[in-house]
Design a protein around this motif. Sequence first.
Motif, PDB file in Angstrom:
ATOM      1  N   GLY A  72       0.825  -1.217   0.000  1.00 19.06           N
ATOM      2  CA  GLY A  72       0.000   0.000   0.000  1.00 19.06           C
ATOM      3  C   GLY A  72       0.853   1.259   0.000  1.00 19.06           C
ATOM      4  N   ILE A  73       1.897   1.254   0.814  1.00 17.94           N
ATOM      5  CA  ILE A  73       2.808   2.416   0.874  1.00 17.94           C
ATOM      6  C   ILE A  73       3.530   2.573  -0.475  1.00 17.94           C
ATOM      7  N   ALA A  74       3.916   1.433  -1.055  1.00 17.85           N
ATOM      8  CA  ALA A  74       4.601   1.494  -2.358  1.00 17.85           C
ATOM      9  C   ALA A  74       3.694   2.113  -3.417  1.00 17.85           C
ATOM     10  N   ILE A  75       2.381   1.822  -3.319  1.00 18.78           N
ATOM     11  CA  ILE A  75       1.428   2.433  -4.275  1.00 18.78           C
ATOM     12  C   ILE A  75       1.443   3.955  -4.088  1.00 18.78           C
ATOM     13  N   ALA A  76       1.436   4.382  -2.801  1.00 17.87           N
ATOM     14  CA  ALA A  76       1.472   5.832  -2.518  1.00 17.87           C
ATOM     15  C   ALA A  76       2.741   6.456  -3.087  1.00 17.87           C
ATOM     16  N   LEU A  77       3.856   5.728  -2.927  1.00 15.84           N
ATOM     17  CA  LEU A  77       5.134   6.235  -3.454  1.00 15.84           C
ATOM     18  C   LEU A  77       5.099   6.315  -4.983  1.00 15.84           C
ATOM     19  N   ALA A  78       4.544   5.256  -5.579  1.00 18.40           N
ATOM     20  CA  ALA A  78       4.495   5.215  -7.044  1.00 18.40           C
ATOM     21  C   ALA A  78       3.671   6.369  -7.595  1.00 18.40           C
ATOM     22  N   LYS A  79       2.600   6.683  -6.884  1.00 22.26           N
ATOM     23  CA  LYS A  79       1.711   7.760  -7.343  1.00 22.26           C
ATOM     24  C   LYS A  79       2.292   9.138  -7.077  1.00 22.26           C
ATOM     25  N   SER A  80       3.361   9.185  -6.273  1.00 17.68           N
ATOM     26  CA  SER A  80       3.881  10.474  -5.774  1.00 17.68           C
ATOM     27  C   SER A  80       2.719  11.257  -5.160  1.00 17.68           C
ATOM     28  N   ALA A  81       1.942  10.541  -4.311  1.00 18.89           N
ATOM     29  CA  ALA A  81       0.741  11.152  -3.724  1.00 18.89           C
ATOM     30  C   ALA A  81       1.110  12.339  -2.849  1.00 18.89           C
ATOM     31  N   LYS A  82       0.278  13.373  -2.932  1.00 23.97           N
ATOM     32  CA  LYS A  82       0.519  14.550  -2.091  1.00 23.97           C
ATOM     33  C   LYS A  82      -0.052  14.323  -0.705  1.00 23.97           C
ATOM     34  N   ALA A  83      -1.036  13.434  -0.622  1.00 21.14           N
ATOM     35  CA  ALA A  83      -1.653  13.148   0.674  1.00 21.14           C
ATOM     36  C   ALA A  83      -1.809  11.644   0.835  1.00 21.14           C
ATOM     37  N   LEU A  84      -1.643  11.205   2.080  1.00 20.99           N
ATOM     38  CA  LEU A  84      -1.839   9.781   2.375  1.00 20.99           C
ATOM     39  C   LEU A  84      -2.877   9.672   3.487  1.00 20.99           C
ATOM     40  N   ILE A  85      -3.926   8.907   3.223  1.00 20.31           N
ATOM     41  CA  ILE A  85      -4.995   8.721   4.211  1.00 20.31           C
ATOM     42  C   ILE A  85      -4.868   7.304   4.745  1.00 20.31           C
ATOM     43  N   LEU A  86      -4.702   7.182   6.039  1.00 17.18           N
ATOM     44  CA  LEU A  86      -4.551   5.861   6.665  1.00 17.18           C
ATOM     45  C   LEU A  86      -5.697   5.626   7.633  1.00 17.18           C
ATOM     46  N   ASP A  87      -6.347   4.483   7.505  1.00 12.71           N
ATOM     47  CA  ASP A  87      -7.449   4.163   8.420  1.00 12.71           C
ATOM     48  C   ASP A  87      -7.016   2.981   9.280  1.00 12.71           C
TER      49      ASP A  87
END
Lengths: 466, 245
Positions: free
Chosen positions: B149-164
């Motif tokens: 999941g974190i790797a997906i966030a990294l791949a997207k170069s996401a500006k925000a990460l929402i963790l539940d």
Amino acid sequence: MLTLKKEWLESKREGRMVWLSSIVLLLLGCALLSSWHSYQQQQVQKQQVIKSERERWVNQGDKGPHSAAHYGIYIIKPDTPLLIVDPGLSDYQGSVLRLEAHKKNDTLFRSIQDAIQMQRFGDLNPAFIMQTLIPLLIILLGFHSISAERESGTLKQLLANGLNPKRFYIAKVLALTGSGLLFFAPVVLYLMYSLLFSDSFSADRSTLFIVSYSAYIFIWSILTLSVSSYAKTSRSALIILLVIWALACLLVPKFAIEDAAQRYPTQSSQVFQSKLESEIYTPARQQAIAQFKQDTLAEYGVDKVDELPFLWSGAQLQFGENYANKVFDRLYSQRRKQLKAQSFHYQNSAIFSPFIALQTISMSAAATDLAHHQLFTNAGEKHRRLIQNTLNGDLKDNGLQSSKQNQRYQADHHLWEKIPDFHYQYPGIYQLSEHYGRAALCLILWLAALVLLSHFAIRRIEREGQ
Amino acid sequence: MNNEDQTNVISVTNLSKHFGSYQAVNDISFTVKKGEILALLGPNGAGKTTTINCILGFLKPNAGKVSIAGIDPVKHVVKARQQLAYIPEQVALYPKLSGLENLVYMSKVAGVNKTNAEFRQLLNQVDLPYFATDKAVGNYSKGMRQKVGIAIALAKSAKALILDEPTSGLDPSASHEFSELIQDLAKGGVAILMATHDLYRAQEDAHSIAIMNQGTLVHSLVGDDIKDVQLESLYLDHVRAVSTC
């Protein structure tokens, strides 16, 4: 392409797709091979019969033309190579027609009569597999395609990642349609082979065949994915789809046939034949012949038929033929009208079942429906009338001399050779659109309705998580 | 987009959401800046997940406004989602696909264009064991799934990460590893919103804490206040206080 590739990888690793596909492909392969084998045998036999029948007719020896008219000719119904894929009603229709004087016979040699008890129970032909089992396979492959994504949470995760629901749905539809078309591939290969190597093959018919089956597979794919996107669980999606399948492929067609027969009843073949005879051989016919005799004598200014410049019995026989032909035309026209009404009523039911739509188009393309059978019997009847006209005309024109010598007139092979071979070729399929047009329209309506349903299915995916 | 919007990657203003007569979220406001970790604390039913669903665009707020990197998810849901990555309590992956295949699919669906070698590098970066990269994720532990999941966030170069609830069910070692990963992401400028019950992890990792109860934001802590406070006592006081009102 991305979702297509993912779906393919998952299906391949799951094993279910491989097993199901193998079973269906095996069934389809066996059915095609078996049909191919019997088609080849039939074609060889038919060619032999056509050849020997001509020889039998030409070499029947010297005899009276009317004896030859009763001796009769057998004509063979032509087939298209698509018969292998969709035998339609051919097993019930018979493939041989006996042409003789005074009678308009029914076709003979119906394959179903030769079938053993178990064969009558259910025939596994390629059309049955493609029309009935492939939709079931599409359901089994795709019922969980979206609902399982919802249940496992991947759909929400994909959406949260910026998934475009429309593209996602379209990719799923394409993947499922592709799987369905994969099963159709052996048939397409056969059609292409036949197109290249068979003289009797029509590109129009195979195009109609391929397009309508592809549309059918597309319809079931969209239906499956729409239900999958609406259903709360995969289990409920499967149940809903199986109910739709049973209704569309089994119950609605059965009900539609029964309903059509109830609304537009036809007499049984035996009753119809006896009605034909009872309407031909009546006192009115005797009166008509007597009137014809009087009119003819008056026309030639003579008192007795012996004084006519031709043999009266030849003219009388032809008059009897013409009289019977009028009765045939009237009664067969009524019967055809009822059968056409039945067919149209059945086709209209395709609005409730894409199976009916495809079945109708498929049989039409394969020339194994009632309309093609009637075209053949009509052509046969035209040939029969030509034969009777020629033979009676010969008797009328050439029989007088023998009669005056108290001899029986006998014709020879010169007359028999005057009767042309029976060659019949079905018209182009698009000229016969009247017979499957309603079904084609229903198939298009199904496509349109499901494309509209897809719009709502995509909206349902978009609303995921709400 | 103004300067404040540029630093406030996640912005929630006077957000309210009700389901029938039940008020799930009531007029809450907070922001998460670039490189900031905000821990959203609260008991079950406090409104944390409803708030997250409003941010993700899965729920339409009854009042108030949400913005992700200046984009309103109500008006431009796909565009807004492309700015963020979401890691639920149970990271949902395709069990028959490998970690790498899941990463490639999930990222490419989001419009990411990278080579397989680059995706492999990302899995390496989040410390997914090398042997697991090409194995089906059906046998992955929760920690390994979260790394994907974190790797997906990294791949997207996401500006925000929402963790539940990211650390729920993780063993201490995996929880620590996960903590390091999100700290690294924050250092890289990602704004992180973490809804959690894990008070220890919130105190360790977060730059700010917001406590929710019964749909309302009842207390906020920022900066050094977080380290100095007895978080458990404060949390229980607020939760009990509202419950007895």
